[in-house]
Design a protein around this motif. Structure first.
Motif, PDB file in Angstrom:
ATOM      1  N   PRO A  34      -3.652  -3.794   0.957  1.00 32.23           N
ATOM      2  CA  PRO A  34      -4.029  -3.908   2.623  1.00 32.23           C
ATOM      3  C   PRO A  34      -4.523  -2.459   2.909  1.00 32.23           C
ATOM      4  CG  PRO A  34      -1.500  -3.623   2.037  1.00 32.23           C
ATOM      5  CD  PRO A  34      -2.173  -3.760   0.870  1.00 32.23           C
ATOM      6  N   GLN A  35      -5.816  -2.407   3.670  1.00 28.25           N
ATOM      7  CA  GLN A  35      -6.205  -1.301   4.202  1.00 28.25           C
ATOM      8  C   GLN A  35      -5.698  -0.868   5.419  1.00 28.25           C
ATOM      9  OE1 GLN A  35      -8.911   0.003   2.030  1.00 28.25           O
ATOM     10  NE2 GLN A  35      -7.564  -1.566   0.914  1.00 28.25           N
TER      11      GLN A  35
ATOM     12  N   ASP B 139      -9.336 -12.202   5.421  1.00 26.28           N
ATOM     13  CA  ASP B 139     -10.373 -11.374   5.026  1.00 26.28           C
ATOM     14  C   ASP B 139     -10.245 -10.070   3.974  1.00 26.28           C
ATOM     15  OD1 ASP B 139     -12.010 -12.785   6.844  1.00 26.28           O
ATOM     16  OD2 ASP B 139     -11.706 -11.555   8.396  1.00 26.28           O
ATOM     17  N   GLN B 140      -8.931  -9.339   4.325  1.00 20.74           N
ATOM     18  CA  GLN B 140      -8.763  -8.300   3.523  1.00 20.74           C
ATOM     19  C   GLN B 140      -8.484  -8.786   1.894  1.00 20.74           C
ATOM     20  OE1 GLN B 140      -6.533  -5.313   4.024  1.00 20.74           O
ATOM     21  NE2 GLN B 140      -6.766  -5.237   6.417  1.00 20.74           N
TER      22      GLN B 140
ATOM     23  N   ALA C 211      -7.099 -11.927   9.633  1.00 18.70           N
ATOM     24  CA  ALA C 211      -7.193 -10.638   8.945  1.00 18.70           C
ATOM     25  C   ALA C 211      -6.839 -10.501   7.597  1.00 18.70           C
ATOM     26  CB  ALA C 211      -6.680  -9.533  10.001  1.00 18.70           C
TER      27      ALA C 211
ATOM     28  N   ASN D 185       0.842  -1.112  -0.002  1.00 18.53           N
ATOM     29  CA  ASN D 185      -0.038   0.096  -0.024  1.00 18.53           C
ATOM     30  C   ASN D 185       0.927   1.187  -0.128  1.00 18.53           C
ATOM     31  OD1 ASN D 185      -2.013   1.855   0.138  1.00 18.53           O
ATOM     32  ND2 ASN D 185      -2.713   1.319   2.273  1.00 18.53           N
TER      33      ASN D 185
ATOM     34  N   VAL E  92      -0.829  -6.688   7.971  1.00 21.57           N
ATOM     35  CA  VAL E  92      -2.032  -7.034   8.326  1.00 21.57           C
ATOM     36  C   VAL E  92      -1.883  -8.238   9.475  1.00 21.57           C
ATOM     37  CG1 VAL E  92      -4.073  -7.928   7.539  1.00 21.57           C
ATOM     38  CG2 VAL E  92      -2.597  -5.971   6.245  1.00 21.57           C
TER      39      VAL E  92
ATOM     40  N   ASN F 208     -11.840  -9.595   0.339  1.00 22.20           N
ATOM     41  CA  ASN F 208     -12.972  -8.344   0.320  1.00 22.20           C
ATOM     42  C   ASN F 208     -12.261  -7.233  -0.493  1.00 22.20           C
ATOM     43  OD1 ASN F 208     -14.736  -9.731   1.824  1.00 22.20           O
ATOM     44  ND2 ASN F 208     -14.063  -9.019   3.846  1.00 22.20           N
ATOM     45  N   THR F 209     -11.230  -6.917  -0.857  1.00 20.55           N
ATOM     46  CA  THR F 209     -10.496  -5.776  -1.348  1.00 20.55           C
ATOM     47  C   THR F 209     -10.068  -5.910  -2.929  1.00 20.55           C
ATOM     48  OG1 THR F 209      -8.458  -6.121  -0.531  1.00 20.55           O
ATOM     49  CG2 THR F 209     -10.131  -4.864   0.958  1.00 20.55           C
TER      50      THR F 209
ATOM     51  N   TRP G  90       1.475  -6.901   3.586  1.00 16.37           N
ATOM     52  CA  TRP G  90       0.421  -7.861   4.144  1.00 16.37           C
ATOM     53  C   TRP G  90       1.106  -8.661   5.307  1.00 16.37           C
ATOM     54  CZ3 TRP G  90      -4.287  -8.121   2.592  1.00 16.37           C
ATOM     55  CH2 TRP G  90      -4.619  -7.380   1.233  1.00 16.37           C
TER      56      TRP G  90
END
Length: 226
Positions: free
Chosen positions: A177-178, A197-198, A194, A159, A186, A201-202, A183
């Motif tokens: 990664p948000q 999940d990311q 986690a 990111n 995260v 979903n992203t 990663w």
């Protein structure tokens, strides 16, 4: 368990190497401290909380050595060496184009990452094969090769500006990664769940855009040359 050493390697050296790979328990409190993630003298994989099994890497003394191969043929190309202070070096004159390190056996989807630790974490979170692509600049080149040989690739990008630019340039679906840089961050903050999940979903799938919407065009008066 197989342990390789030189002819002059003694029993104490072998024990030290095995403890470095976390194959033997710490000898005492001092040895346990040496393997602490907070200890700057601990090997890189220990500080990252990564078990080396199945990661195409070994610990040589206090240095993590990652095997780099030709991603098309599997032929050995060289190594990356990571010191406890996170200093990273490659085998001199390593040809990076088309080189990387696979984590895990081949699966229907392959995640490509900039870093080795990211590739290990993504593989363990998803069960999918991951590729350590050596760096951001190498991601578009490696993704092109992988797609040419029929692999379904998703870029698990860092990111930051360079990571996002490389992911977009690859033309493959990519995931960022948000709120964190990579990663492994995260994983460090929320564990493998986690990460999974990311990654689910992203995902962002770049689409070829042939035309601009008329409202998106910035219309300006003509600038005359004559």
């Amino acid at each position: 368990l197989v342990h390789h050493c030189s002819k002059v390697c003694n029993f104490a050296d072998r024990q030290k190497a095995l403890r470095c790979d976390v194959m033997l328990p710490a000898e005492d409190g001092q040895a346990q401290q040496a393997l602490s993630q907070d200890n700057p003298d601990a090997p890189y994989h220990v500080r990252k909380g990564i078990d080396l099994q199945g990661t195409c890497a070994v610990c040589d003394g206090d240095t993590v050595v990652i095997k780099i191969v030709d991603i098309r043929t599997g032929e050995f190309c060289g190594n990356q060496f990571i010191q406890p202070d996170f200093t990273k070096k490659f085998t001199p004159q390593l040809q990076r184009d088309g080189a990387g390190a696979y984590i895990g056996p081949e699966t229907d989807v392959l995640y490509a990452t900039e870093g080795w630790a990211d590739a290990v974490i993504v593989h363990r979170a998803t069960g999918k094969q991951a590729l350590f692509a050596l760096d951001a600049d190498n991601i578009p080149k490696n993704v092109a090769i992988l797609r040419d040989i029929g692999r379904n690739v998703i870029v698990a990008a860092d990111n930051d500006a360079k990571g996002i630019a490389a992911a977009k340039a690859s033309g493959a679906p990519y995931v960022i990664p948000q709120g964190l840089k990579d990663w492994w961050d995260v994983f460090d903050n929320g564990g493998l769940e986690a990460v999974a999940d990311q990654l689910q979903n992203t995902s962002i799938i770049p689409r070829m855009q042939l035309f601009d919407h008329v409202l998106d065009i910035n219309l300006e008066p003509p600038r005359w040359l004559i």
